[in-house]
Design an enzyme around this catalytic site. Structure first.
Site, PDB file in Angstrom:
ATOM      1  N   GLU A 140      69.450  10.150  24.837  1.00  0.00           N
ATOM      2  CA  GLU A 140      68.457   9.095  24.612  1.00  0.00           C
ATOM      3  C   GLU A 140      68.634   7.881  25.527  1.00  0.00           C
ATOM      4  O   GLU A 140      67.657   7.305  26.008  1.00  0.00           O
ATOM      5  CB  GLU A 140      68.469   8.645  23.141  1.00  0.00           C
ATOM      6  CG  GLU A 140      67.897   9.663  22.177  1.00  0.00           C
ATOM      7  CD  GLU A 140      68.894  10.718  21.732  1.00  0.00           C
ATOM      8  OE1 GLU A 140      70.049  10.705  22.233  1.00  0.00           O
ATOM      9  OE2 GLU A 140      68.525  11.560  20.900  1.00  0.00           O
ATOM     10  N   HIS A 193      69.437  17.385   8.115  1.00  0.00           N
ATOM     11  CA  HIS A 193      68.599  17.697   9.280  1.00  0.00           C
ATOM     12  C   HIS A 193      68.671  19.201   9.538  1.00  0.00           C
ATOM     13  O   HIS A 193      69.749  19.787   9.422  1.00  0.00           O
ATOM     14  CB  HIS A 193      69.150  16.907  10.484  1.00  0.00           C
ATOM     15  CG  HIS A 193      68.234  16.881  11.668  1.00  0.00           C
ATOM     16  ND1 HIS A 193      68.113  17.939  12.534  1.00  0.00           N
ATOM     17  CD2 HIS A 193      67.386  15.926  12.128  1.00  0.00           C
ATOM     18  CE1 HIS A 193      67.239  17.628  13.478  1.00  0.00           C
ATOM     19  NE2 HIS A 193      66.777  16.411  13.256  1.00  0.00           N
ATOM     20  N   ASP A 195      62.731   7.343  23.267  1.00  0.00           N
ATOM     21  CA  ASP A 195      63.761   7.874  24.152  1.00  0.00           C
ATOM     22  C   ASP A 195      63.986   9.377  24.024  1.00  0.00           C
ATOM     23  O   ASP A 195      65.037   9.888  24.371  1.00  0.00           O
ATOM     24  CB  ASP A 195      65.077   7.171  23.813  1.00  0.00           C
ATOM     25  CG  ASP A 195      65.368   7.204  22.319  1.00  0.00           C
ATOM     26  OD1 ASP A 195      64.861   8.111  21.650  1.00  0.00           O
ATOM     27  OD2 ASP A 195      66.104   6.329  21.821  1.00  0.00           O
ATOM     28  N   GLU A 233      58.482   0.648  22.478  1.00  0.00           N
ATOM     29  CA  GLU A 233      59.910   0.508  22.151  1.00  0.00           C
ATOM     30  C   GLU A 233      60.753   0.557  23.430  1.00  0.00           C
ATOM     31  O   GLU A 233      61.723   1.306  23.548  1.00  0.00           O
ATOM     32  CB  GLU A 233      60.369   1.576  21.157  1.00  0.00           C
ATOM     33  CG  GLU A 233      61.651   1.228  20.418  1.00  0.00           C
ATOM     34  CD  GLU A 233      62.163   2.392  19.565  1.00  0.00           C
ATOM     35  OE1 GLU A 233      62.682   3.365  20.118  1.00  0.00           O
ATOM     36  OE2 GLU A 233      62.042   2.312  18.337  1.00  0.00           O
ATOM     37  N   HIS A 267      72.605  13.315  12.446  1.00  0.00           N
ATOM     38  CA  HIS A 267      72.096  14.459  13.218  1.00  0.00           C
ATOM     39  C   HIS A 267      72.241  14.275  14.721  1.00  0.00           C
ATOM     40  O   HIS A 267      71.784  15.104  15.494  1.00  0.00           O
ATOM     41  CB  HIS A 267      70.617  14.678  12.908  1.00  0.00           C
ATOM     42  CG  HIS A 267      69.731  13.616  13.491  1.00  0.00           C
ATOM     43  ND1 HIS A 267      69.570  12.394  12.904  1.00  0.00           N
ATOM     44  CD2 HIS A 267      68.997  13.589  14.619  1.00  0.00           C
ATOM     45  CE1 HIS A 267      68.746  11.674  13.636  1.00  0.00           C
ATOM     46  NE2 HIS A 267      68.392  12.372  14.686  1.00  0.00           N
ATOM     47  N   ARG A 318      73.457  14.235  18.543  1.00  0.00           N
ATOM     48  CA  ARG A 318      74.276  15.153  19.329  1.00  0.00           C
ATOM     49  C   ARG A 318      75.694  14.648  19.531  1.00  0.00           C
ATOM     50  O   ARG A 318      76.660  15.404  19.488  1.00  0.00           O
ATOM     51  CB  ARG A 318      73.661  15.335  20.724  1.00  0.00           C
ATOM     52  CG  ARG A 318      72.709  16.441  20.805  1.00  0.00           C
ATOM     53  CD  ARG A 318      71.937  16.411  22.110  1.00  0.00           C
ATOM     54  NE  ARG A 318      70.725  17.177  21.928  1.00  0.00           N
ATOM     55  CZ  ARG A 318      70.642  18.488  22.089  1.00  0.00           C
ATOM     56  NH1 ARG A 318      71.682  19.181  22.474  1.00  0.00           N
ATOM     57  NH2 ARG A 318      69.511  19.129  21.889  1.00  0.00           N
TER      58      ARG A 318
HETATM   59  N1  UDP Z   1      63.421  10.080   7.821  1.00  0.00           N
HETATM   60  C1  UDP Z   1      62.597  10.742   6.917  1.00  0.00           C
HETATM   61  N2  UDP Z   1      63.122  11.747   6.142  1.00  0.00           N
HETATM   62  C2  UDP Z   1      64.428  12.117   6.204  1.00  0.00           C
HETATM   63  C3  UDP Z   1      65.262  11.431   7.128  1.00  0.00           C
HETATM   64  C4  UDP Z   1      64.722  10.432   7.920  1.00  0.00           C
HETATM   65  O1  UDP Z   1      61.414  10.432   6.805  1.00  0.00           O
HETATM   66  O2  UDP Z   1      64.839  13.033   5.467  1.00  0.00           O
HETATM   67  C5  UDP Z   1      62.823   9.037   8.671  1.00  0.00           C
HETATM   68  C6  UDP Z   1      63.540   7.701   8.676  1.00  0.00           C
HETATM   69  O3  UDP Z   1      63.027   6.842   7.704  1.00  0.00           O
HETATM   70  C7  UDP Z   1      63.297   7.163  10.087  1.00  0.00           C
HETATM   71  C8  UDP Z   1      63.080   8.412  10.897  1.00  0.00           C
HETATM   72  O4  UDP Z   1      62.899   9.493  10.001  1.00  0.00           O
HETATM   73  O5  UDP Z   1      62.138   6.385  10.194  1.00  0.00           O
HETATM   74  C9  UDP Z   1      64.287   8.605  11.752  1.00  0.00           C
HETATM   75  O6  UDP Z   1      64.222   9.802  12.373  1.00  0.00           O
HETATM   76  P1  UDP Z   1      65.500  10.374  13.112  1.00  0.00           P
HETATM   77  O7  UDP Z   1      66.726   9.919  12.406  1.00  0.00           O
HETATM   78  O8  UDP Z   1      65.227  11.832  13.252  1.00  0.00           O
HETATM   79  O9  UDP Z   1      65.396   9.775  14.566  1.00  0.00           O
HETATM   80  P2  UDP Z   1      65.927   8.428  15.222  1.00  0.00           P
HETATM   81  O10 UDP Z   1      65.342   7.292  14.483  1.00  0.00           O
HETATM   82  O11 UDP Z   1      67.413   8.460  15.167  1.00  0.00           O
HETATM   83  O12 UDP Z   1      65.421   8.506  16.616  1.00  0.00           O
END
Ligand code: UDP
Length: 412
Positions: free
Chosen positions: A159, A269, A123, A145, A236, A238
């Protein structure tokens, strides 16, 4: 003229197919577009599976680098070959500006490569732009997904609207769960175009757990917090920015201050808004604000958490496999399966509720201290294989066929 010819998929633009082309030895080309760390984590298993068959399918991997610094270690970790790097990241870039930049950057790549399928995941603005660019070139789109819905077009922003728009553009919808499939069908998507595959994040997570890495960065933090209840935080999104994020971080600080056996670890982040908000956590011996971690390190840290607090989507999908309790720092979730599995609780939009849930989790007999083995509702680690097999099937890859594609109705 491209050597790659496919059958015309149900919802593709008829202008896709050039004048009648004959397919004898098909080796369709799949272009995968990604730009953020979760996209790399979740597309790596599909790319790896597709690349096991170099004589059957051709892959082109395009990184937009929407998040440049965060993305790179994940591309290296999963050994993803990057054929094009669009380097689209700019500081404080708004989604609309990023989207328009990506459309113009993707245009020449799509014309040059003329893929038979474009794959996008999730997304992000990268995923929406990739799908829109492919649509405008009449190229079929596979959405990995697909079907997640929070029910609120403004949360998560952007998203939720991105994933809804991608559904409108996509030809093939790879849904992680049966609930995601049901959401797509309820919106009128043709059931023949929906494939329930599980979520590829479980494939990546399992492959990382199997490596059993012990990284020095994490070992240091684990030693410094040894014997304490570790709260691991990520935030992190928005929609959490501003007062909500500051108040949530203050609540977490107070919780640590109130309990001498609790430590907080926060990989921050790099978004400047988050970095600034995180300063409220400075100067406490049991609070560790650290750089974002690589995937192996982060998974090692999550595995050793007493409690996870996060607004991340991916973390909601990882918590059940790790069997660690999670407070979802969001007003709503498009992943209710995590809550239903008993691993997660939804905080909702109020810092007071976060404070209450933290105290509730802290009690000796709390749900958070009783989580055992949970079967992951999001997947079994075989999703990449399922998606790649479906792609081979729908593209007719490796089959000796003779397909006469429709005449072009439009020129490109
Ligand atoms: N993640 C990571 N290192 C970090 C924080 C998160 O590898 O310091 C991984 C986490 O395990 C997950 C992914 O990053 O699989 C999530 O990314 P993010 O939170 O940026 O995006 P979202 O999943 O919310 O789209």
């Amino acid at each position: 003229m491209s050597a790659n010819v496919i059958t015309v998929p149900p919802r593709s633009w008829p202008g896709r197919s050039l004048l009648a082309r004959r397919m004898t030895v098909p080796c369709p080309k799949v272009m995968t577009i990604f730009g953020t760390r979760p996209e790399a984590i979740k597309l790596a298993p599909v790319i790896q599976e597709l690349e096991k068959r170099p004589f059957t399918i051709q892959t082109i991997n395009v990184a937009t680098s929407q998040h440049e610094e965060l993305l790179r270690p994940f591309v290296e970790l999963f050994n993803i070959r990057v054929d094009y790097d669009l380097r689209a990241m700019r500081r404080n870039q708004t989604p609309d500006r990023l989207c328009s930049r990506l459309l113009s950057l993707l245009n020449p790549v799509l014309i040059k490569e003329d893929p038979d399928l474009v794959l996008v995941q999730g997304d992000t603005t990268t995923a929406l732009s990739g799908a829109l660019a492919a649509y405008q070139h009449g190229i079929p789109i596979g959405h990995v997904e697909a079907g997640l819905r929070s029910g609120n077009t403004w949360s998560p922003y952007p998203e939720e609207i991105n994933r809804r728009l991608i559904t409108q553009l996509a030809t093939y919808h790879f849904a992680a769960t049966t609930l995601n499939r049901a959401s797509l069908l309820a919106e009128g998507v043709d059931e023949q175009a929906v494939f329930v595959t599980g979520n590829t994040v479980v494939d990546s997570l399992k492959s990382i757990l199997a490596r059993g890495t012990h990284a020095p960065t994490v070992e240091r933090i684990l030693n410094a917090t040894s014997g304490l209840k570790r709260v691991v935080l990520t935030t992190h999104r928005r929609e959490s920015f501003g007062q909500m994020m500051s108040e949530n971080l203050s609540v977490l600080r107070h919780f640590v201050e109130a309990h001498a056996d609790v430590a907080l670890i926060f990989p921050v982040h790099p978004n400047p808004v988050v970095v600034e908000a995180a300063s409220v956590l400075n100067d406490h011996p049991r609070i560790h604000t650290i750089e974002p971690l690589g995937y192996e390190e982060f998974i090692q840290l999550l595995s050793e958490a007493w409690l996870i607090v996060s607004d991340s989507g991916g973390v909601q999908e990882e918590a059940p496999t790790l069997g660690r309790p999670l407070l979802v720092l969001r007003e709503n979730t498009e992943r209710p399966e995590a809550v239903a599995s008993g691993v997660a609780r939804l905080v909702g939009g109020s810092p007071e509720r976060l404070a209450n849930l933290l105290e509730e989790a802290y009690r000796e007999d709390s749900w958070a201290n009783r989580i055992g083995e949970v079967s992951n509702p999001f997947g079994d680690g075989q999703s990449g294989r399922r998606i790649s097999e479906t792609i081979l099937e729908v593209l007719g890859a490796g089959k000796e066929t003779s397909v006469v594609a429709a005449s072009a109705l439009f020129s490109r």
